[in-house]
Motif scaffolding. Structure first.
Motif, PDB file in Angstrom:
ATOM      1  N   ALA A 155      62.739 -67.847   2.040  1.00  0.00           N
ATOM      2  CA  ALA A 155      63.573 -66.808   2.656  1.00  0.00           C
ATOM      3  C   ALA A 155      64.259 -67.339   3.906  1.00  0.00           C
ATOM      4  N   GLU A 156      63.515 -68.086   4.723  1.00  0.00           N
ATOM      5  CA  GLU A 156      64.081 -68.586   5.973  1.00  0.00           C
ATOM      6  C   GLU A 156      65.212 -69.578   5.723  1.00  0.00           C
ATOM      7  N   GLN A 157      65.000 -70.526   4.776  1.00  0.00           N
ATOM      8  CA  GLN A 157      66.048 -71.529   4.526  1.00  0.00           C
ATOM      9  C   GLN A 157      67.268 -70.896   3.874  1.00  0.00           C
ATOM     10  N   LEU A 158      67.049 -69.906   2.993  1.00  0.00           N
ATOM     11  CA  LEU A 158      68.187 -69.270   2.321  1.00  0.00           C
ATOM     12  C   LEU A 158      69.041 -68.501   3.327  1.00  0.00           C
ATOM     13  N   ILE A 159      68.386 -67.707   4.180  1.00  0.00           N
ATOM     14  CA  ILE A 159      69.121 -66.932   5.178  1.00  0.00           C
ATOM     15  C   ILE A 159      69.831 -67.877   6.151  1.00  0.00           C
ATOM     16  N   ALA A 211      72.649 -73.552  -1.150  1.00  0.00           N
ATOM     17  CA  ALA A 211      71.568 -72.750  -0.565  1.00  0.00           C
ATOM     18  C   ALA A 211      70.585 -72.303  -1.631  1.00  0.00           C
ATOM     19  N   PHE A 212      71.095 -71.797  -2.764  1.00  0.00           N
ATOM     20  CA  PHE A 212      70.205 -71.321  -3.829  1.00  0.00           C
ATOM     21  C   PHE A 212      69.518 -72.484  -4.539  1.00  0.00           C
ATOM     22  N   GLN A 213      70.161 -73.640  -4.563  1.00  0.00           N
ATOM     23  CA  GLN A 213      69.524 -74.816  -5.176  1.00  0.00           C
ATOM     24  C   GLN A 213      68.278 -75.205  -4.391  1.00  0.00           C
ATOM     25  N   GLU A 214      68.367 -75.118  -3.058  1.00  0.00           N
ATOM     26  CA  GLU A 214      67.188 -75.409  -2.238  1.00  0.00           C
ATOM     27  C   GLU A 214      66.056 -74.433  -2.541  1.00  0.00           C
ATOM     28  N   SER A 215      66.399 -73.148  -2.728  1.00  0.00           N
ATOM     29  CA  SER A 215      65.382 -72.148  -3.050  1.00  0.00           C
ATOM     30  C   SER A 215      64.713 -72.460  -4.381  1.00  0.00           C
ATOM     31  N   ILE A 216      65.518 -72.827  -5.371  1.00  0.00           N
ATOM     32  CA  ILE A 216      64.966 -73.147  -6.693  1.00  0.00           C
ATOM     33  C   ILE A 216      64.055 -74.371  -6.606  1.00  0.00           C
ATOM     34  N   GLU A 217      64.471 -75.365  -5.836  1.00  0.00           N
ATOM     35  CA  GLU A 217      63.644 -76.567  -5.679  1.00  0.00           C
ATOM     36  C   GLU A 217      62.301 -76.204  -5.039  1.00  0.00           C
ATOM     37  N   LEU A 218      62.307 -75.306  -4.052  1.00  0.00           N
ATOM     38  CA  LEU A 218      61.065 -74.898  -3.417  1.00  0.00           C
ATOM     39  C   LEU A 218      60.179 -74.111  -4.368  1.00  0.00           C
ATOM     40  N   ILE A 219      60.782 -73.277  -5.231  1.00  0.00           N
ATOM     41  CA  ILE A 219      59.994 -72.501  -6.205  1.00  0.00           C
ATOM     42  C   ILE A 219      59.281 -73.438  -7.181  1.00  0.00           C
ATOM     43  N   TRP A 220      59.976 -74.463  -7.648  1.00  0.00           N
ATOM     44  CA  TRP A 220      59.393 -75.385  -8.626  1.00  0.00           C
ATOM     45  C   TRP A 220      58.472 -76.424  -7.979  1.00  0.00           C
ATOM     46  N   GLY A 221      58.672 -76.670  -6.671  1.00  0.00           N
ATOM     47  CA  GLY A 221      57.842 -77.665  -6.009  1.00  0.00           C
ATOM     48  C   GLY A 221      58.345 -79.068  -6.266  1.00  0.00           C
ATOM     49  N   THR A 222      57.486 -80.048  -5.969  1.00  0.00           N
ATOM     50  CA  THR A 222      57.884 -81.455  -6.095  1.00  0.00           C
ATOM     51  C   THR A 222      57.979 -81.914  -7.532  1.00  0.00           C
ATOM     52  N   GLY A 223      57.385 -81.157  -8.460  1.00  0.00           N
ATOM     53  CA  GLY A 223      57.417 -81.548  -9.868  1.00  0.00           C
ATOM     54  C   GLY A 223      56.185 -82.309 -10.286  1.00  0.00           C
ATOM     55  N   GLY A 224      55.340 -82.695  -9.326  1.00  0.00           N
ATOM     56  CA  GLY A 224      54.139 -83.453  -9.657  1.00  0.00           C
ATOM     57  C   GLY A 224      52.961 -82.574 -10.045  1.00  0.00           C
ATOM     58  N   GLU A 225      53.015 -81.289  -9.655  1.00  0.00           N
ATOM     59  CA  GLU A 225      51.891 -80.393  -9.954  1.00  0.00           C
ATOM     60  C   GLU A 225      52.124 -79.731 -11.312  1.00  0.00           C
ATOM     61  N   LEU A 226      51.257 -80.046 -12.278  1.00  0.00           N
ATOM     62  CA  LEU A 226      51.411 -79.495 -13.619  1.00  0.00           C
ATOM     63  C   LEU A 226      50.203 -78.666 -14.026  1.00  0.00           C
ATOM     64  N   SER A 227      49.361 -78.337 -13.058  1.00  0.00           N
ATOM     65  CA  SER A 227      48.147 -77.577 -13.384  1.00  0.00           C
ATOM     66  C   SER A 227      48.500 -76.137 -13.712  1.00  0.00           C
ATOM     67  N   PHE A 228      47.549 -75.478 -14.345  1.00  0.00           N
ATOM     68  CA  PHE A 228      47.745 -74.074 -14.720  1.00  0.00           C
ATOM     69  C   PHE A 228      47.898 -73.210 -13.469  1.00  0.00           C
ATOM     70  N   ILE A 229      47.117 -73.540 -12.429  1.00  0.00           N
ATOM     71  CA  ILE A 229      47.205 -72.772 -11.182  1.00  0.00           C
ATOM     72  C   ILE A 229      48.606 -72.915 -10.580  1.00  0.00           C
ATOM     73  N   HIS A 230      49.128 -74.133 -10.623  1.00  0.00           N
ATOM     74  CA  HIS A 230      50.459 -74.355 -10.087  1.00  0.00           C
ATOM     75  C   HIS A 230      51.512 -73.544 -10.839  1.00  0.00           C
ATOM     76  N   MET A 231      51.395 -73.519 -12.163  1.00  0.00           N
ATOM     77  CA  MET A 231      52.362 -72.752 -12.966  1.00  0.00           C
ATOM     78  C   MET A 231      52.233 -71.264 -12.671  1.00  0.00           C
ATOM     79  N   GLN A 232      50.985 -70.807 -12.467  1.00  0.00           N
ATOM     80  CA  GLN A 232      50.792 -69.397 -12.099  1.00  0.00           C
ATOM     81  C   GLN A 232      51.517 -69.069 -10.789  1.00  0.00           C
ATOM     82  N   GLN A 233      51.309 -69.952  -9.797  1.00  0.00           N
ATOM     83  CA  GLN A 233      51.939 -69.736  -8.504  1.00  0.00           C
ATOM     84  C   GLN A 233      53.464 -69.749  -8.615  1.00  0.00           C
ATOM     85  N   ARG A 234      53.984 -70.655  -9.463  1.00  0.00           N
ATOM     86  CA  ARG A 234      55.434 -70.728  -9.639  1.00  0.00           C
ATOM     87  C   ARG A 234      55.977 -69.437 -10.233  1.00  0.00           C
ATOM     88  N   GLU A 235      55.260 -68.863 -11.219  1.00  0.00           N
ATOM     89  CA  GLU A 235      55.723 -67.614 -11.835  1.00  0.00           C
ATOM     90  C   GLU A 235      55.654 -66.460 -10.844  1.00  0.00           C
TER      91      GLU A 235
END
Length: 812
Positions: free
Chosen positions: A604-608, A664-688
């Motif tokens: 929210a802070e980076q988007l605004i 601006a929205f690309q940065e938000s999407i990148e933050l939602i998905w993270g670095t891409g290295g986390e593929l655990s189920f918990i990580h996917m839950q957090q992303r959703e």
């Protein structure tokens, strides 16, 4: 024969001016007997006209002991308006022998002093000089152009010699722009009738030759109402430096003004009536004077405090403006008053506006203001007629002329428009003015610090030195504005009153306070709001162990506002968690909602921040609704929303958004998905969860923009506050502060679990006790108190509605 009487005053308060009292007495005695008789007031400065007129009303009401509704038969002139009238009279002279001897320039359109200064400024800007000091520089150049220099001396040589002597040099391109302006301004100004040319070329030549001519009539010089009038001449205050060397700030150089007055006096003697010549000489004083200072550092509080001050009934105090501009408020107060900085988007809307479209929101006000400024710009730019000559001069000095359209656009972006009601201080008298009133005030309250309102530009300082050098050579020339004028003014003003107070908008202004003042006391204009919610300590501390505050302070250097909120709602939980350090047993493989909240705050802070930087605080309000609608439509596509592929989101956004917005929205999407290295189920839950929270944030932000009278979004972001309260040091960070027509609005992003039935928030405990539908906002109250301790917002005690707490809850 007329009677000429010279009065020397020593006060800027008109209630002590004998000339004004006698003028009012004479008018009251004579006007009803001879209603055909003319009465005239001549002011050397246009800023004194209103106060002089008000003082005449006060004197007449004192004499007649009844209310005076209007002044009949009195004409009030500035030197410019009188000179313009004289030129108009000369244009109607029928005697050919006189007409041929009068300088033909005086038959041309008349250019007043303000337009002359603006003309020189425009020429400077057309040659590429676009600095903020161009108005001050233009005033200096005009003064030099109208001064009789010593033989074999010209302005160019003076500037070059001054640079050489001072061993400080104006940048080459700036010097070429200044010299080109001097050369072209001479050509342009010669095309117009002016006060200066009227005095130099007509009164000091033709007039002196023909004043004794029996056929010389009033029609050749003064309008009828001046020739046969009873005259009150109000001179600009003079500031005594040393014997026979005074400063006299006004619209014109003193030598020109003295010549003008001398000729009017000579001609006036051929008629009837009296001529009251009122001059004010303020003495040079060396003593230091104590003053009291009141600090605010708070636009809203300062706005309302000063409004209440000047509107206070039956006050024996006198309020004046020091260096303070009443329109400088960047915030809009509860009445809708304030300054609105124009943006590129406003100019685009203005250019694209048609009569078939209705402007939205406050753009109608903005459009009308831009229209006015455009008309003013055209009135001046039309005066610059010698375009071919300007091109040649530009070539000589290797300069490129600025496009006129670009010049207007760049100048308008430095302007502000004022929306809503005018601040009462806008009509308060300013420094160096005369002041009207029935008697001397009990106290003088000055809004702003008493420093000289003189440009600090290096170029302006160089030209100030040119003026100084000329004075040493015996040239009667005044610097348009100097620190000396202001210093002498303040010293004389302090002698008029028992007490002088200065009200400062920012405590940093104390650093620039002049050393000829001694500050006796410093007071705070703000009033605390904590009495409204100090119940927190009174009702809760009894449930804790004794001396819990000391114990907490011993274990911790400070307490966060979030911790304090937990304490208010459950002191026992606070005791267990923060004093005994008892924690819940951590479960394995669970979603970390704290991490989600941290990430969502960052998104929210980076988007605004990105979008506010792109559109500006005001532009965000206008541009974001349609952008948010587009993005929300994208995310309503269920297949897209549930997609695990980041590239699918990026492509969908890229098709609908402009490149700058997309970043601006690309940065938000990148933050939602993270670095891409986390593929655990918990990580996917957090992303959703983050995806759903992100959509809710956008929906809430859209509703927030539609349902509020937003003026500036993201005025402050991640705003840190710290303060001491009941012996503890509190700290916190406000996610966002917006500005609305009602005041400041604090926005806090909530990503924790929230009750299904959300209660409205209140800052006051009494409201929460009386109305079970309200929920006490401890966090909001502490934020408000913290901001006020930083001198940022005002309290209800000084009349501002504290409609500043509006939490955005993002439920997950």
């Amino acid at each position: 024969m007329s009677e000429n009487i010279v009065f020397t005053q020593q006060s800027v308060f008109l209630c002590g001016h004998k000339a004004i009292k006698l003028f009012a007495q004479h008018y009251n005695q004579s006007y009803n007997i001879n209603s055909s008789q003319h009465w005239s007031i001549l002011c050397e400065r246009k800023e004194d006209i209103v106060n002089i007129r008000n003082q005449i009303f006060i004197e007449l009401e004192s004499i007649t002991q009844k209310k005076v509704a209007f002044l009949s038969g009195i004409s009030i002139y500035t030197l410019d308006t009188l000179a313009q009238k004289i030129c108009a009279s000369l244009a109607h002279i029928e005697q050919e022998k006189y007409r041929q001897q009068i300088p033909q320039t005086l038959f041309n359109p008349y250019l007043d002093i303000t337009a002359q200064e603006k003309l020189v400024e425009i020429i400077l800007n057309l040659f590429g000089y676009n600095a903020s000091d161009s108005p001050s520089l233009a005033r200096q150049l005009l003064t030099l152009l109208d001064t009789q220099l010593p033989p074999h001396t010209n302005i160019v040589e003076l500037i070059l010699a001054t640079q050489e002597n001072r061993n400080k040099y104006i940048a080459e391109v700036s010097l070429r722009q200044i010299l080109a302006t001097i050369q072209h301004a001479k050509i342009e100004l010669s095309q117009y009738a002016r006060f200066q040319t009227l005095v130099h070329e007509y009164l000091n030549q033709f007039f002196l030759e023909h004043i004794l001519d029996p056929q010389f009539t009033k029609s050749l010089f003064l309008p009828d109402e001046i020739f046969s009038s009873n005259v009150l001449w109000i001179g600009a205050p003079e500031y005594e430096l040393y014997e026979k060397n005074n400063l006299k700030p006004g619209n014109f150089q003193s030598s020109i003004v003295y010549d003008f007055k001398d000729k009017i006096k000579k001609f006036h003697t051929k008629g009837n009536g009296f001529f009251y010549d009122s001059k004010t000489v303020l003495k040079s004083l060396e003593a230091h004077f104590p003053v009291d200072v009141y600090l605010s550092s708070n636009d809203h509080n300062f706005f309302n405090s000063t409004s209440n001050l000047i509107l206070e009934p039956n006050s024996e105090n006198f309020v004046l403006l020091a260096d303070f501009d009443p329109h400088s408020f960047q915030a809009t107060c509860i009445e809708g008053s304030g300054a609105y900085a124009l943006t590129k988007k406003d100019l685009e809307n203005w250019k694209n506006y048609s009569n078939n479209e209705q402007p939205e929101g406050h753009f109608e006000v903005v459009k009308n203001k831009i229209d006015e400024k455009y008309d003013d710009f055209l009135n001046v730019i039309y005066c610059v007629q010698m375009h071919d000559s300007m091109q040649k001069i530009a070539q000589i000095y290797s300069l490129n002329l600025v496009d006129i359209n670009h010049l207007f656009m760049s100048s308008i972006l430095r302007e502000k428009v004022f929306i809503g009601q005018e601040h009462p201080l806008a009509n308060a008298p300013k420094i160096l003015s005369f002041f009207n009133g029935e008697k001397l005030p009990h106290k003088i309250i000055c809004i702003g610090r008493p420093h000289a309102a003189v440009s600090q530009s290096f170029h302006v300082k160089i030209l100030n030195q040119v003026f100084f050098n000329l004075r040493q050579c015996g040239v009667d020339i005044e610097i348009p504005a100097t620190e000396t004028m202001y210093r002498l003014f303040w010293k004389n003003l302090i002698l008029e009153s028992k007490q002088v107070d200065f009200w400062l908008q920012d405590k940093n202004e104390l650093e620039k306070f002049p050393n000829y003042f001694q500050i006796s006391n410093i007071f705070n204009l703000n009033k605390p709001i904590y009495p409204h919610f100090d119940f927190c300590f009174k009702t809760q501390q009894q449930n804790l162990i004794p001396n819990w505050q000391e114990l907490f302070l011993w274990k911790n250097s400070h307490i966060s506002i979030t911790q304090f909120e937990e304490y208010v709602f459950c002191s026992h939980k606070f005791y267990l968690k923060y004093l005994l350090k008892i924690k819940k047993k951590e479960q394995i493989q669970t979603v970390d909602f704290m991490e989600i909240g941290t990430k969502m705050h960052k998104i929210a802070e980076q988007l605004i921040t990105r979008l506010v930087c792109l559109f500006g605080n005001q532009g965000y309000v206008h541009e974001m609704p349609k952008i948010l609608n587009s993005v929300i439509e994208i995310l309503k596509n269920e297949d897209l929303f549930l997609s695990f592929e980041k590239e699918v989101w990026l492509q969908a956004f890229n098709e609908k958004l402009e490149n700058t917005v997309m970043l601006a929205f690309q940065e938000s999407i990148e933050l939602i998905w993270g670095t891409g290295g986390e593929l655990s189920f918990i990580h996917m839950q957090q992303r959703e969860i983050l995806k759903r929270t992100f959509l809710k944030f956008l929906l809430t932000e859209l509703a927030n923009l539609k349902n509020n009278s937003k003026l500036k979004v993201g005025l402050y972001r991640e705003f840190p506050i710290q303060f001491h309260f009941f012996g503890l040091k509190f700290s916190g960070r406000i996610d966002r502060i917006d500005l609305t027509a009602e005041g400041l609005e604090i926005i806090d992003y909530k990503t924790s679990n929230i009750a299904k039935v959300q209660k409205d928030l209140t800052l006051l405990s009494a409201d929460a006790k009386q109305n079970m539908k309200l929920k006490l906002s401890v966090q909001g109250a502490m934020y408000s108190y913290g901001l006020e301790k930083a001198h940022f917002v005002a309290s209800e005690e000084v009349g501002i509605k504290l409609n500043i707490i509006h939490f955005i809850f993002l439920k997950i």
